[in-house]
Write a protein that holds these residues in place. Structure first.
Motif, mmCIF file in Angstrom:
data_model
loop_
_atom_site.group_PDB
_atom_site.id
_atom_site.type_symbol
_atom_site.label_atom_id
_atom_site.label_comp_id
_atom_site.label_asym_id
_atom_site.label_seq_id
_atom_site.Cartn_x
_atom_site.Cartn_y
_atom_site.Cartn_z
ATOM 1 N N ALA A 192 0.812 -1.221 0.000
ATOM 2 C CA ALA A 192 0.000 0.000 0.000
ATOM 3 C C ALA A 192 0.843 1.266 0.000
ATOM 4 C CB ALA A 192 -0.932 -0.005 1.210
ATOM 5 N N GLY A 193 2.175 1.127 -0.063
ATOM 6 C CA GLY A 193 3.051 2.295 -0.067
ATOM 7 C C GLY A 193 3.250 2.900 1.298
ATOM 8 N N ALA A 210 -3.978 1.086 -4.142
ATOM 9 C CA ALA A 210 -5.222 0.508 -3.620
ATOM 10 C C ALA A 210 -5.407 -0.913 -4.138
ATOM 11 C CB ALA A 210 -6.416 1.376 -4.009
ATOM 12 N N ARG A 211 -5.096 -1.121 -5.420
ATOM 13 C CA ARG A 211 -5.225 -2.458 -5.991
ATOM 14 C C ARG A 211 -4.243 -3.432 -5.323
ATOM 15 N NH1 ARG A 211 -2.571 -3.332 -11.635
ATOM 16 N NH2 ARG A 211 -0.807 -3.139 -10.205
ATOM 17 N N ASN A 212 -2.984 -3.005 -5.197
ATOM 18 C CA ASN A 212 -1.973 -3.880 -4.600
ATOM 19 C C ASN A 212 -2.352 -4.294 -3.184
ATOM 20 O OD1 ASN A 212 -0.604 -3.430 -6.961
ATOM 21 N ND2 ASN A 212 0.869 -1.999 -6.076
ATOM 22 N N ARG A 217 -4.146 -8.470 0.354
ATOM 23 C CA ARG A 217 -4.872 -8.958 1.526
ATOM 24 C C ARG A 217 -5.799 -10.118 1.155
ATOM 25 N NH1 ARG A 217 -4.267 -5.963 5.995
ATOM 26 N NH2 ARG A 217 -3.308 -3.902 5.752
ATOM 27 N N MET A 218 -6.401 -10.044 -0.034
ATOM 28 C CA MET A 218 -7.263 -11.138 -0.480
ATOM 29 C C MET A 218 -6.463 -12.438 -0.608
ATOM 30 S SD MET A 218 -9.055 -11.749 -4.188
ATOM 31 C CE MET A 218 -7.422 -12.054 -4.885
ATOM 32 N N ILE A 219 -5.240 -12.354 -1.167
ATOM 33 C CA ILE A 219 -4.415 -13.546 -1.371
ATOM 34 C C ILE A 219 -4.006 -14.144 -0.030
ATOM 35 C CG2 ILE A 219 -2.224 -14.380 -2.298
ATOM 36 C CD1 ILE A 219 -2.456 -12.115 -4.391
ATOM 37 N N ILE A 280 -12.882 -2.325 -5.965
ATOM 38 C CA ILE A 280 -13.631 -2.564 -7.193
ATOM 39 C C ILE A 280 -14.643 -1.449 -7.438
ATOM 40 C CG2 ILE A 280 -15.289 -4.119 -8.304
ATOM 41 C CD1 ILE A 280 -13.928 -6.442 -6.872
ATOM 42 N N ALA A 281 -15.313 -1.006 -6.376
ATOM 43 C CA ALA A 281 -16.380 -0.020 -6.524
ATOM 44 C C ALA A 281 -15.863 1.400 -6.732
ATOM 45 C CB ALA A 281 -17.295 -0.064 -5.296
ATOM 46 N N LEU A 282 -14.719 1.740 -6.155
ATOM 47 C CA LEU A 282 -14.268 3.130 -6.195
ATOM 48 C C LEU A 282 -13.016 3.325 -7.039
ATOM 49 C CD1 LEU A 282 -14.872 4.054 -2.444
ATOM 50 C CD2 LEU A 282 -16.359 4.500 -4.400
ATOM 51 N N ASP A 283 -11.906 2.801 -6.570
ATOM 52 C CA ASP A 283 -10.637 3.072 -7.236
ATOM 53 C C ASP A 283 -10.609 2.541 -8.660
ATOM 54 O OD1 ASP A 283 -7.538 2.264 -7.737
ATOM 55 O OD2 ASP A 283 -7.702 4.010 -6.428
#
Length: 338
Positions: A192-193, A210-212, A217-219, A280-283
């Motif tokens: 997340a930097g 945001a994607r990273n 976290r999902m992984i 998914i919804a925002l960024d």
């Protein structure tokens, strides 16, 4: 000896009447002189190639596993050849070579040593190869010795054979490797930097923070394989429960992206799933909104998918009177390529 990957591209120029019945992407072996037989008959590399081409129909459908299977037999062949033993030698000579190979993989040069699990996996592959070779009448003997064994589970008794060359290894719960909590936390913050204290790291020059962070976290939470999270579609992400729950959320993994194309179910914690949905919804929407990019015209009509859900979506197939006509297709259908 060389190992290469088969491709049928340009087969029409090979002087053949039909396309060769060899699976695409199959690893094949070649001797230095590129010959498959000589005065002594068919060479071992040709036999190994025949066995390899039948792997998809003999319990090994995953292309990711084929190179490992072929490399296992190739390394065995290279080892015994250096000791004057041929691939289909007498049982006595093969057993002596197997003993030397066991010592080599256990106590030889460090870079060539095998853990017990790796050794057992190799022995399973070699045992399968020699069984196939005996059934196809290439081999008269094999280097393995078996003993009878009995297994009892839930009142059911099974009998079978156990390969004596296998090594004892720790139970699965002992060998599972986990990331330490502290390291995992630092790793996810880095994606997340952020620095270890959770503050923005001015030295970080990455993109798509945001994607990273969300995908990382999902992984960690779900344990998806790289192939699975790489080709997972946004619409296949499970819905977020209406209320926060301490119980992990079911995470179905579609058969189209799993190893061996076998459906399985994983789990993800609520907070990780919530962060993924937020991305998914925002960024993700902000990054693609208003984009005018389209594939080059030479590629043909672009593929548009609407009404997408976890099972499939409506895919455009033709345009009539300026209106795109679509059909509903499942993600598992061959029409959709991930």
């Amino acid at each position: 000896m060389h190992q290469s990957t088969y491709s049928s591209a340009g087969w029409e120029s090979w002087g053949l009447a039909f396309r060769p019945a060899i699976p695409e992407g199959m690893p094949l072996l070649f001797d230095d002189d590129l010959l498959f037989e000589d005065s002594d008959g068919v060479r071992p590399t040709a036999v190994i190639n025949c066995w390899a081409c039948e792997l998809p129909a003999n319990g090994c459908p995953s292309p990711n596993s084929w190179p490992y299977y072929v490399r296992t037999v190739r390394e065995w062949l290279e080892f015994i050849s250096g000791r004057g033993v041929v691939l289909f030698d007498t049982r006595r000579r093969l057993k002596a070579a197997l003993s030397a190979y066991s010592v080599y993989r256990a106590q030889g040069p460090i870079k060539h040593r095998f853990e017990a699990s790796t050794w057992n996996q190799n022995m399973g592959i070699l045992a399968g190869f020699y069984k196939w070779a005996k059934d196809e009448e290439y081999a008269d003997s094999e280097p393995f010795t078996y003993r009878q064994a009995v297994w009892a589970f839930k009142g059911q008794v099974r009998r079978g054979r156990v390969n004596q060359s296998r090594r004892r290894q720790a139970k699965p719960h002992v060998t599972i490797k986990y990331l330490d909590d502290d390291f995992t936390d630092i790793f996810l913050k880095a994606l997340a930097g952020l620095d270890p204290d959770g503050e923005r790291d001015p030295r970080y020059r990455g993109r798509e923070l945001a994607r990273n962070s969300a995908v990382g976290r999902m992984i960690v939470s779900s344990g998806l394989r790289s192939q699975e999270y790489t080709y997972l579609l946004a619409c296949e992400v499970p819905l977020l429960p209406s209320r926060r729950t301490a119980v992990p959320v079911s995470f179905p993994v579609p058969s189209g992206i799993t190893k061996g194309s076998k459906y399985r179910e994983s789990w993800i914690d609520y907070d990780s799933l919530a962060e993924l949905h937020s991305y998914i919804a925002l960024d993700r929407a902000a990054a693609t909104f208003g984009s005018s990019w389209r594939p080059p015209a030479r590629w043909g009509e672009p593929l548009f998918v609407t009404d997408a859900d976890e099972r499939g979506g409506r895919v455009n197939t033709a345009t009539a009177c300026g209106v795109t006509v679509g059909v509903v297709a499942r993600w598992s259908d061959s029409v959709i390529s991930r």
